[in-house]
Design an enzyme around this catalytic site. Structure first.
Site: not given
Length: 297
Positions: A118, A151
């Site tokens: 992340s 993403e």
């Protein structure tokens, strides 16, 4: 890409394995702990049951999804035939670098190596491999079976072809890829974590209580959950780790973690996973009780 390997069977790992398996991909789910693997399979089965109960999946499709998943405690055995490897281990840079060094040896030369990190630099992860052009970020959102966004992060050396293939396979999962370049926190957490950190500072400085802060952001900003509840859901240790990456990467004091967050993590209060964070999370219940220490006197 036909065969998928997922490293790590925790919340993100089992969710990623679930998403691929439900969409017809053979998946090798890898963890050093056999107990963790069996727990992950149980979680996937329960999540599939919820989908069946809503009428969006048949019992036969559920059984087929579970048959698509094979578990391994050996990294070498689990990845040797994979066309795409998705690493979803703990958000620890040293651990991830070790895994990718090993993948450089164990995975097929043409295999794409993706990380679900992340915030950790994809370029840094790629640098320890012998195939940096094949390394990319696939940042799934939690809960993976439900959330549409992935993403897709290009490292400095990630090739156009690898990016194209990862975008394509993301779409085959019924998800929406959004490309980002490799800078600390990428896009999602570069924007989200300062907001969460500011909410924690608002609590720390006595501006408002937990429920008030979350209520204001839910009702005033149309957020589905407040930032403190979301922090508990993400994991306070994960939030702290990401803020440290942002602070170190940009050198800007605005990313410095709130002292309250640091103390809570050091005390073992990590949110949902520990049962205690800004809220007390009762076992088997969705009821949220504000932790006693944050209640108004």
């Amino acid at each position: 890409m036909k065969k998928i390997a997922v490293i790590g069977s925790g919340t993100m790992g089992n969710g990623i394995a679930h998403a691929f398996a439900q969409n017809g991909f053979p998946v090798s789910l890898i963890d050093i702990s056999e107990e963790a693997l069996q727990k992950a399979l149980g979680t996937i089965a329960k999540n599939l049951d919820r989908i069946v109960a809503k009428g969006n999946l048949t019992e036969e499709q559920k059984a087929h999804t579970l048959r698509n998943i094979t578990t391994y405690t050996s990294l070498q055995e689990g990845v040797q035939e994979a066309d795409l490897v998705v690493e979803a281990a703990t958000e620890n840079v040293d651990l991830k670098l070790k895994i990718f060094r090993d993948l450089s040896t164990f995975a097929k030369p043409e295999a794409i190596l993706a990380s679900n990190t992340s915030s950790i630099s994809i370029t840094k992860i790629a640098s320890v491999t012998e195939r940096p052009a094949n390394v990319i970020g696939m940042h799934f959102m939690n809960p993976v079976p439900v959330m549409k966004l992935v993403e897709v992060i290009r490292g400095y050396s990630t090739s156009d072809e690898v990016t194209r293939q990862v975008v394509e396979i993301t779409e085959l999962l019924g998800k929406i890829p959004a490309e980002a370049n490799d800078y600390p926190g990428f896009v999602a957490n570069r924007i989200l974590m300062p907001m969460i950190n500011e909410a924690i500072y608002s609590l720390f400085e006595g501006v408002a209580g937990v429920e008030e802060i979350d209520t204001i952001m839910k009702l005033g900003m149309a957020h589905p959950m407040g930032p403190l509840q979301l922090a508990d859901f993400i994991g306070l240790d994960v939030c702290l780790s990401i803020l440290n990456v942002l602070h170190e990467g940009f050198g800007n004091p605005k990313y410095a973690p709130c002292p309250l967050l640091v103390n809570m993590v050091q005390a073992g209060h990590k949110g949902v996973k520990s049962g205690q964070g800004f809220y007390t999370w009762t076992h088997g219940s969705k009821e949220l009780i504000v932790a006693d220490r944050f209640k108004k006197k």
